[in-house]
Write a protein that holds these residues in place. Structure first.
Motif, PDB file in Angstrom:
ATOM      1  N   UNK A 122      19.841 -16.732  -5.131  1.00 23.09           N
ATOM      2  CA  UNK A 122      19.549 -15.456  -4.463  1.00 23.09           C
ATOM      3  C   UNK A 122      18.001 -15.063  -5.176  1.00 23.09           C
ATOM      4  N   UNK A 123      18.014 -14.921  -6.430  1.00 18.57           N
ATOM      5  CA  UNK A 123      16.848 -14.384  -7.229  1.00 18.57           C
ATOM      6  C   UNK A 123      15.474 -15.068  -6.789  1.00 18.57           C
ATOM      7  N   UNK A 124      15.924 -16.648  -7.059  1.00 20.97           N
ATOM      8  CA  UNK A 124      14.600 -17.471  -6.767  1.00 20.97           C
ATOM      9  C   UNK A 124      14.436 -17.245  -5.315  1.00 20.97           C
ATOM     10  N   UNK A 125      15.173 -16.939  -4.377  1.00 19.94           N
ATOM     11  CA  UNK A 125      14.859 -16.927  -2.811  1.00 19.94           C
ATOM     12  C   UNK A 125      13.936 -15.612  -2.826  1.00 19.94           C
ATOM     13  N   UNK A 126      14.242 -14.483  -3.528  1.00 26.61           N
ATOM     14  CA  UNK A 126      13.663 -13.479  -3.378  1.00 26.61           C
ATOM     15  C   UNK A 126      12.065 -13.576  -3.836  1.00 26.61           C
ATOM     16  N   UNK A 127      11.987 -14.256  -4.985  1.00 26.18           N
ATOM     17  CA  UNK A 127      10.742 -14.651  -5.583  1.00 26.18           C
ATOM     18  C   UNK A 127       9.948 -15.390  -4.574  1.00 26.18           C
ATOM     19  N   UNK A 128      10.432 -16.239  -4.133  1.00 21.86           N
ATOM     20  CA  UNK A 128       9.719 -17.246  -2.970  1.00 21.86           C
ATOM     21  C   UNK A 128       9.263 -16.368  -1.864  1.00 21.86           C
ATOM     22  N   UNK A 129      10.225 -15.522  -1.330  1.00 25.36           N
ATOM     23  CA  UNK A 129       9.644 -14.402  -0.355  1.00 25.36           C
ATOM     24  C   UNK A 129       8.523 -13.776  -0.759  1.00 25.36           C
ATOM     25  N   UNK A 130       8.613 -13.267  -2.056  1.00 20.72           N
ATOM     26  CA  UNK A 130       7.211 -12.438  -2.591  1.00 20.72           C
ATOM     27  C   UNK A 130       6.062 -13.458  -2.323  1.00 20.72           C
ATOM     28  N   UNK A 131       6.119 -14.556  -2.665  1.00 20.57           N
ATOM     29  CA  UNK A 131       4.847 -15.675  -2.556  1.00 20.57           C
ATOM     30  C   UNK A 131       4.618 -15.825  -1.234  1.00 20.57           C
ATOM     31  N   UNK A 132       5.543 -15.860  -0.089  1.00 22.14           N
ATOM     32  CA  UNK A 132       5.217 -15.903   1.226  1.00 22.14           C
ATOM     33  C   UNK A 132       4.251 -14.656   1.669  1.00 22.14           C
ATOM     34  N   UNK A 133       4.893 -13.572   1.025  1.00 19.49           N
ATOM     35  CA  UNK A 133       4.027 -12.324   1.612  1.00 19.49           C
ATOM     36  C   UNK A 133       2.663 -12.232   0.953  1.00 19.49           C
TER      37      UNK A 133
END
Length: 479
Positions: A437-448
């Motif tokens: 989940x933490x890695x997923x949040x980090x990836x979402x930040x990259x997409x933003x």
């Protein structure tokens, strides 16, 4: 175009920045996937999309695709401004960009196919190793020729950190990758046994040192003062930081081989040099923090500054935790557990990732001569990414210490309390879920961030088609 507008070649900087964004998405998407594979084994699709095939793809794309793209982008950008000259050869720079990305594409194809040397951070087979040598030599010639033809006599400390990387990486890479080809897709290392392990972790540890540390310190020493429009706190400290770090780091590799057949004296040497690394590492961190205090009122609103602050914080944390884990007693608990995964990602997501994001937010508006599309989105990216890092690292700390403790636990008869490996794995499952989940949040930040960057470029009027930079802004004039 005025002479000032033609002074620097920033097409190459743009090219590597875009390359970094592309490989950043690829590497982090694969990273999230394999994180969830550790929780849900059914996500392993054989034979090409199993954890064993995708994990080296993730590490190579993250380190040598994303991070190295940012390093080359900032290397080309800073050397021209600090030397007050255009890059020595535009053609060599473009050839470097083309061959570099060709190699990463080839790696993305061959690694899932299982074409692998089985050496950490050096998995690529010999034809790709040779291609890396070719484009790195092209880059070295161009970079050092630019320095030799410079108009600025003094070399600022940022250049020294980059030079250390360019000199040391080829030595590490060539020595570790010496191999005997038996076909176009297979080779065998010239080393064997404990010698192979020693060379491998001399390389592996110093790949972290001279790919993920020294060039990012170089960009910190340039972009942090530029962004806040204040000088570095102590130039003298930056020089002490440089020479002590370079001398100590190269000898710390054997701490990866504690409790192995490696001679005890060599293990101890690695441990001692690792502990001594606390001093220069924290000297650099403090230099950055004390520089930041000159602009502390901006931290509340400036996302780029927040990322620089968090990046420096994680640099300090990782360079404390690394020497700690090199101590035999601590290594006995943490080695081969999830704690090591948390430590590595504290450095990569916290230090390398945040510094890279900060540089991207700094460079894109200036390279395309426009304003950032949304500072608010940049702040959202910061908080999402920071939350992701904390979830990732804390879950891995708890998981790793639990794992190491369960491995060592014995009952009153002296037998292992948890002889069934699957039982330990089931215990770790919730923590690994939080890691995903933490890695997923980090990836979402990259997409933003990518959305923000794309809109910024589109709003510049030149878009992606026209990449000639107008360098008339005050911020980009050499001070």
């Amino acid at each position: 175009m005025s002479s000032l507008e033609q002074k620097y070649n920033d097409k190459i900087v743009k090219g590597f920045l875009i390359s970094g964004l592309v490989w950043g998405v690829a590497s982090m998407l694969v990273g999230v996937w394999i994180a969830f594979q550790m929780v849900y084994p059914e996500l392993n699709f054989g034979p090409y999309f199993t954890f064993g095939r995708l994990r080296p793809l993730h590490t190579n794309a993250a380190i040598f695709g994303f991070a190295l793209s940012i390093i080359f982008a900032t290397g080309y950008h800073t050397v021209q401004r600090l030397c007050r000259v255009r890059i020595w050869s535009d053609k060599l720079a473009y050839l470097h960009l083309f061959l570099y990305n060709l190699t990463i594409i080839a790696a993305a194809i061959t690694l899932p196919l299982g074409l692998n040397q089985s050496k950490e951070y050096a998995e690529l087979e010999w034809p790709l190793d040779l291609s890396i040598v070719i484009w790195f030599v092209i880059f070295l010639i161009n970079y050092f020729a630019t320095i030799f033809t410079r108009e600025e006599k003094q070399l600022y400390s940022a250049i020294w950190f980059y030079i250390a990387s360019w000199v040391t990486i080829p030595i590490l890479f060539i020595v570790n990758n010496l191999s005997i080809p038996v076909s176009w897709i297979k080779s065998y290392s010239v080393y064997s046994g404990v010698y192979d392990a020693n060379i491998q972790w001399w390389y592996g540890h110093n790949a972290v040192a001279f790919v993920l540390t020294t060039p990012f310190l170089g960009l910190m020493y340039y972009y942090l003062p530029k962004h806040i429009k204040q000088p570095i706190y102590s130039h003298r400290l930056s020089i002490i930081h440089f020479w002590s770090l370079i001398f100590l780091y190269i000898w710390a590799g054997p701490h990866h081989l504690l409790y192995s057949p490696l001679p005890d004296w060599l293990q101890t040497t690695g441990m001692v040099f690792s502990i001594m690394l606390w001093m220069p590492s924290w000297g650099g961190m403090l230099n950055g923090f004390l520089t930041l205090t000159q602009a502390k009122e901006k931290i509340k609103t400036d996302a780029t500054l927040k990322m620089l602050l968090v990046g420096l914080t994680f640099y300090g944390m990782s360079t404390f935790e690394g020497p700690l884990l090199s101590i035999r007693a601590v290594s006995g608990l943490g080695h081969n557990t999830d704690w090591i995964i948390g430590h590595v990602h504290g450095g990569t997501l916290g230090w390398v990732g945040m510094m890279s994001f900060a540089v991207i937010y700094y460079l894109v508006p200036r390279l395309w001569n426009t304003n950032l599309f949304s500072e608010r989105l940049a702040n959202v990216h910061f908080w999402v990414a920071t939350l992701g890092i904390l979830l990732y690292i804390v879950s891995m700390w708890v998981s790793g210490i639990s794992e190491g403790s369960m491995w060592r636990a014995i009952d009153e008869t002296g037998a292992l309390k948890f002889p069934n490996w699957v039982q330990i794995t089931e215990t770790l499952k919730p923590y690994r879920l939080f890691r995903g989940i933490g890695g997923g949040l980090y990836f979402i930040g990259l997409i933003i961030m990518i959305y923000n960057v794309v809109r910024t470029i589109m709003n510049s009027g030149s878009g992606f088609k026209e990449i000639d930079l107008r360098i008339g802004s005050k911020e980009e004039k050499v001070v």
